[in-house]
Design an enzyme around this catalytic site. Structure first.
Site, PDB file in Angstrom:
ATOM      1  N   ASP A 126       0.797  -1.360  -0.037  1.00 30.95           N
ATOM      2  CA  ASP A 126       0.035   0.068  -0.035  1.00 30.95           C
ATOM      3  C   ASP A 126       0.838   1.262  -0.110  1.00 30.95           C
ATOM      4  O   ASP A 126       1.644   1.464   0.972  1.00 30.95           O
ATOM      5  CB  ASP A 126      -0.736  -0.075   1.227  1.00 30.95           C
ATOM      6  CG  ASP A 126      -1.935   1.103   1.169  1.00 30.95           C
ATOM      7  OD1 ASP A 126      -2.687   1.556   0.629  1.00 30.95           O
ATOM      8  OD2 ASP A 126      -1.521   2.089   2.207  1.00 30.95           O
ATOM      9  N   ASP A 129      -3.277   1.828   6.946  1.00 30.44           N
ATOM     10  CA  ASP A 129      -2.519   1.482   5.891  1.00 30.44           C
ATOM     11  C   ASP A 129      -2.023  -0.137   5.996  1.00 30.44           C
ATOM     12  O   ASP A 129      -1.992  -0.755   4.724  1.00 30.44           O
ATOM     13  CB  ASP A 129      -1.057   2.169   5.915  1.00 30.44           C
ATOM     14  CG  ASP A 129      -1.321   3.561   5.886  1.00 30.44           C
ATOM     15  OD1 ASP A 129      -2.351   3.898   5.163  1.00 30.44           O
ATOM     16  OD2 ASP A 129      -0.504   4.489   6.325  1.00 30.44           O
ATOM     17  N   GLU A 161      -1.438  -1.577  -5.568  1.00 30.41           N
ATOM     18  CA  GLU A 161      -2.674  -1.024  -6.301  1.00 30.41           C
ATOM     19  C   GLU A 161      -2.234   0.045  -7.304  1.00 30.41           C
ATOM     20  O   GLU A 161      -1.417   0.682  -7.197  1.00 30.41           O
ATOM     21  CB  GLU A 161      -3.218  -0.177  -4.960  1.00 30.41           C
ATOM     22  CG  GLU A 161      -4.443   0.370  -5.324  1.00 30.41           C
ATOM     23  CD  GLU A 161      -5.361   1.104  -4.188  1.00 30.41           C
ATOM     24  OE1 GLU A 161      -6.304   1.527  -4.139  1.00 30.41           O
ATOM     25  OE2 GLU A 161      -4.751   1.070  -2.807  1.00 30.41           O
TER      26      GLU A 161
END
Length: 415
Positions: free
Chosen positions: A191, A356, A275
């Site tokens: 992340d 996170d 991502e």
């Protein structure tokens, strides 16, 4: 597989003048050919072929008084400039027709001698590696190069560039085989963020160096000094180089950090999931400076090509996936949360989540699902893993370091 290796070059005064002439001639050929095609398009005439442009703007132009100085540089430089123009047009047309994936590119534009980056490209007919460690460039001379590592194979092309602060670089494109690492049983979800550069699904955090923020004080002072100099003066040119040098130092530090972090992640994990962030959209918000300072796109690009190089699995999770809204323990979707909420408690199972870390775990689970569904275009997701040549674009900057304990031989004397 193609890789690009970048090295610092130190030409002397005569070689700098020859390179400046080569940069200018390549720029003139590009602009002349681009002008002919634009005029033909405006007049409703057919697309001007490359063979006709080569005859008019290179061969015949050398015989005229206005373009006689084109003969002072290697003909390969001029021909490569025309080929680069053809590539730019092809990318533009393929983008319009949908053949080219990714972001749309515009039509070619004219080049200026005031551009921040000047470059020429050469094939093997116009350069060679000397036994004393120099690089011979046709009609330029033997360039002194600082070899930071060996080339893994004989190069197929050479690009000589000059950046905005006056530094010279030579970059070689080499064809090499994938350097497949031993298979591991670990995978990781990443992340990306601003408070921490990256949070891994195993709980580790990579701190954000914030190179631009740390250099801002000095940059502001240099910018003030530049703004006070008279336009067109030599002092203004010196001040501009100081500003450019400071920006280059920031970019170099950020790139070095990206290379080290991405190499470590690829070597420690068999599969990497990240991502797919909308960086271009985030770059237009109030967080724009911090987003560009982080350099997420460059980091993800390094992960992608290093995964293909070392036989790892790399997958992008769609940006619409609600990684920050779903509980990684029970799967309950708890809804969107503002950015200042860094911890939250799941309303279904009561688990307390770090925002996170929870997002990284969700990226890991979604990446595993994508790979299991067979929708990941990676070496390990294909039945032909290791049997076909994986297409990886040559990176503009220097490729990753070879592993410790394994020497890379190029078969080139002097290196």
């Amino acid at each position: 597989m193609q890789l690009r290796y970048n090295y610092r070059a130190y030409p002397d005064a005569a070689e700098r003048r020859a390179l400046a002439s080569a940069f200018g001639c390549a720029r003139v050929v590009w602009n002349d050919c681009l002008r002919d095609r634009k005029q033909a398009h405006a007049a409703g005439l057919p697309y001007v072929k490359s063979a006709e442009l080569s005859r008019l703007r290179i061969t015949q132009a050398k015989r005229t008084e206005e373009r006689a100085w084109l003969a002072d540089v290697s003909a390969v430089v001029l021909q490569q400039s025309l080929r680069d123009l053809d590539t730019a047009y092809k990318n533009f047309f393929d983008g319009l027709s949908g053949k080219r994936q990714g972001r749309m590119v515009g039509p070619p534009r004219y080049k200026s001698k005031k551009d921040t980056r000047q470059s020429i490209r050469l094939n093997t007919n116009a350069f060679c590696l000397q036994g004393d460690g120099t690089v011979y460039v046709a009609k330029v001379g033997n360039l002194k190069v600082r070899w930071s590592r060996r080339l893994p194979a004989p190069p197929t092309s050479l690009t000589v560039t000059k950046d905005s602060c006056g530094r010279y670089f030579v970059s070689f494109v080499v064809d090499t085989k994938p350097d497949v690492l031993p298979e591991l049983q670990t995978d990781i979800g990443i992340d990306l963020g601003l408070s921490a550069f990256a949070v891994l699904s195993d709980g580790r955090k990579v701190d954000s160096p914030r190179f631009l923020r740390r250099a801002e004080k000095k940059l502001k002072r240099l910018q003030r000094e530049l703004s006070r100099k008279a336009k067109g003066s030599k002092n203004r040119a010196k001040a501009r180089i100081k500003v450019a040098r400071q920006h280059a130092r920031v970019a170099d530090r950020r790139r070095d950090f990206h290379h080290k972090a991405s190499t470590q992640i690829i070597r420690d994990n068999q599969a990497v999931y990240v991502e797919d962030l909308a960086v271009s959209g985030l770059g237009r918000t109030r967080l724009a400076k911090s987003v560009h300072d982080a350099g997420w796109s460059a980091f993800v690009g390094m992960l992608q090509y290093k995964a293909a190089l070392h036989g790892r699995t790399f997958t992008k999770v769609d940006r619409t996936f609600p990684s920050s809204q779903v509980c990684s323990a029970c799967g309950f979707r708890d809804g969107p949360k503002p950015l200042h909420v860094r911890e939250w408690t799941c309303g279904a199972c009561g688990t307390v989540h770090d925002r996170d870390h929870n997002a990284a775990r969700n990226v890991l689970f979604e990446g595993r699902r994508i790979v299991a569904a067979g929708r990941a275009e990676t070496l390990n997701a294909s039945w032909s893993a290791g049997k076909t040549r994986t297409k990886v674009p040559a990176q503009r900057r220097e490729a990753g370091s070879p592993r410790k304990g394994q020497t890379t031989q190029a078969g080139i004397p002097g290196l």
